[in-house]
Write a protein that holds these residues in place. Structure first.
Motif, PDB file in Angstrom:
ATOM      1  N   PRO A  92       0.812  -1.108  -0.008  1.00  0.00           N
ATOM      2  CA  PRO A  92      -0.198  -0.165  -0.008  1.00  0.00           C
ATOM      3  C   PRO A  92       0.872   1.315  -0.134  1.00  0.00           C
TER       4      PRO A  92
ATOM      5  N   ASN B 157      -3.596  -1.487 -10.343  1.00  0.00           N
ATOM      6  CA  ASN B 157      -4.803  -0.928  -9.887  1.00  0.00           C
ATOM      7  C   ASN B 157      -5.815  -1.526 -10.717  1.00  0.00           C
TER       8      ASN B 157
ATOM      9  N   ALA C 151      -9.526   4.606 -10.010  1.00  0.00           N
ATOM     10  CA  ALA C 151      -8.981   3.114 -10.004  1.00  0.00           C
ATOM     11  C   ALA C 151      -8.616   3.035  -8.499  1.00  0.00           C
ATOM     12  N   THR C 152      -8.927   1.551  -7.944  1.00  0.00           N
ATOM     13  CA  THR C 152      -8.756   1.348  -6.718  1.00  0.00           C
ATOM     14  C   THR C 152      -7.163   0.712  -6.628  1.00  0.00           C
ATOM     15  N   ILE C 153      -6.260   1.139  -5.918  1.00  0.00           N
ATOM     16  CA  ILE C 153      -4.858   0.694  -5.719  1.00  0.00           C
ATOM     17  C   ILE C 153      -4.867  -0.752  -5.256  1.00  0.00           C
ATOM     18  N   ILE C 154      -4.137  -1.455  -6.005  1.00  0.00           N
ATOM     19  CA  ILE C 154      -4.101  -3.022  -5.595  1.00  0.00           C
ATOM     20  C   ILE C 154      -2.515  -3.375  -5.246  1.00  0.00           C
TER      21      ILE C 154
ATOM     22  N   VAL D  57     -10.483  -0.861 -11.845  1.00  0.00           N
ATOM     23  CA  VAL D  57     -11.670  -0.448 -11.686  1.00  0.00           C
ATOM     24  C   VAL D  57     -12.878  -1.031 -12.376  1.00  0.00           C
TER      25      VAL D  57
ATOM     26  N   THR E 247     -10.808  -7.569  -4.115  1.00  0.00           N
ATOM     27  CA  THR E 247     -12.281  -7.092  -4.174  1.00  0.00           C
ATOM     28  C   THR E 247     -12.007  -6.127  -5.013  1.00  0.00           C
ATOM     29  N   MET E 248     -13.151  -5.631  -5.638  1.00  0.00           N
ATOM     30  CA  MET E 248     -13.541  -4.405  -6.280  1.00  0.00           C
ATOM     31  C   MET E 248     -14.991  -3.865  -6.380  1.00  0.00           C
ATOM     32  N   ASP E 249     -14.902  -2.717  -5.591  1.00  0.00           N
ATOM     33  CA  ASP E 249     -16.155  -1.985  -5.468  1.00  0.00           C
ATOM     34  C   ASP E 249     -16.870  -1.613  -7.049  1.00  0.00           C
TER      35      ASP E 249
ATOM     36  N   LEU F  63     -18.266   1.045  -9.317  1.00  0.00           N
ATOM     37  CA  LEU F  63     -18.481   2.783  -9.323  1.00  0.00           C
ATOM     38  C   LEU F  63     -19.962   2.949  -8.936  1.00  0.00           C
TER      39      LEU F  63
END
Length: 340
Positions: A65, A112, A94-97, A114, A208-210, A212
């Motif tokens: 992270p 990352n 985008a979400t950082i992975i 999305v 996991t990915m939320d 948008l």
């Protein structure tokens, strides 16, 4: 900082060359975006048994992270991917992975991702001293919990010596809408198509990915001619994209002669005269010519766009292979009013 991450951080991203997709790559993406299924919409997995040599491999995964604060790695790498393949505001949404797996001398990093409610986009990079070729091939797509089917496209290019950057797009089909995706990616081999050499490994990612936030608009806009009928059913709006969902029916006589035929939207022009690239998500089609779960995305539509005029094309395909100009026919344009 672990050794896998050090190898990524020490790469001079300014030396990485930006490359656009070739015509052959674009055609390959379009081919991969089409899938043909029976009308019962069942999801079937085919397992192929093969005898392979045993190799000693080891794998390790790291969640990192803090890397984004140490180096603007994600932004710099995405600048090297064809801008027509990625929405302009991808990085912002985008979400950082930041997971890295190392196996058999090859490091894979998911940077990352999305999900706009239709398509999952994942940016990743590969680092290795092995020669993986100019356009390496990875054997496995994502396993998304609850998906009954999926289409996909990918772009993976050699960007510098020992370094490769890529983007995977996958459009899953679900029986119900999900707020969160549960994703597993377990590549087992990477191939060099230039030499036909294959490198086996044991890479495994779980994240996991939320979805948008966005808005959906249900429509029923139809267009009919002698060859086919098209119906636009829904438009999904998010800050990432505008996704248009549609279905179609192709004349059974055409399907009998050209059983792999399908319909794709190929042109989009807004009310100001601006043209946008179509990002085809593909869909499914039954043997009698009913296409369902088809969609495509438009990126970077300005807020003042009120309508888009869409032109579809029917592809008369009898067998897998290259699609030539004489196998295509444009259909009547359809204008869609956007209520964002």
């Amino acid at each position: 900082m672990n050794e896998e991450m050090k190898r990524f951080v020490e790469i001079d991203v300014d030396t990485i060359e930006e490359k656009s997709l070739t015509d052959m790559q674009k055609q390959k993406i379009r081919k991969n975006a089409r899938t043909k299924k029976a009308s019962n919409r069942t999801w079937k997995k085919v397992v192929t048994a093969a005898v392979v040599s045993l190799v000693a491999i080891s794998g390790s995964v790291y969640a990192l992270p803090t890397i984004a604060s140490q180096l603007p790695f994600v932004e710099n790498i995405l600048e090297k991917i064809d801008p027509n393949f990625v929405p302009k505001n991808y990085v912002a949404l985008a979400t950082i992975i930041n997971q890295v797996e190392s196996s058999n001398g090859i490091d894979i990093m998911i940077e990352n991702a999305v999900y706009d409610g239709t398509t999952l986009m994942v940016a990743y990079a590969i680092h290795s001293d092995k020669d993986l070729g100019e356009q390496p091939l990875i054997d496995t797509m994502f396993d998304i919990k609850g998906a009954t089917a999926a289409t996909g496209a990918s772009s993976l290019e050699k960007s510098a010596d020992g370094f490769y950057t890529g983007m995977i797009k996958m459009t899953p089909t679900f029986n119900k809408e999900l707020d969160v995706l549960q994703i597993i990616w377990q590549p087992e081999k990477i191939s060099n198509p230039d030499t036909n050499e294959t490198f086996e490994g044991d890479w495994s990612f779980t994240f996991t990915m939320d979805t948008l936030p966005g808005k959906s608009e249900h429509l029923k806009i139809t267009s009919t001619d002698d060859q086919a009928k098209i119906q636009i059913n829904k438009v999904n709006y998010t800050d990432l994209s505008t996704v248009i969902q549609y279905e179609f029916n192709i004349d059974p006589a055409i399907m009998k002669k050209h059983p792999l035929s399908s319909i794709h939207f190929v042109k989009a022009i807004d009310n100001h005269g601006n043209e946008y690239e179509i990002h085809d998500n593909g869909g499914a089609i039954s043997e009698d010519g009913h296409g369902f779960d088809w969609s495509f995305a438009l990126y970077n539509l300005p807020e003042d766009v009120a309508t888009v005029t869409l032109t579809a094309e029917i592809f008369y395909v009898s067998q897998s292979g290259e699609i030539t100009s004489d196998m295509r026919e444009l259909l009547e344009p359809i204008t869609v009013e956007l209520n964002r």
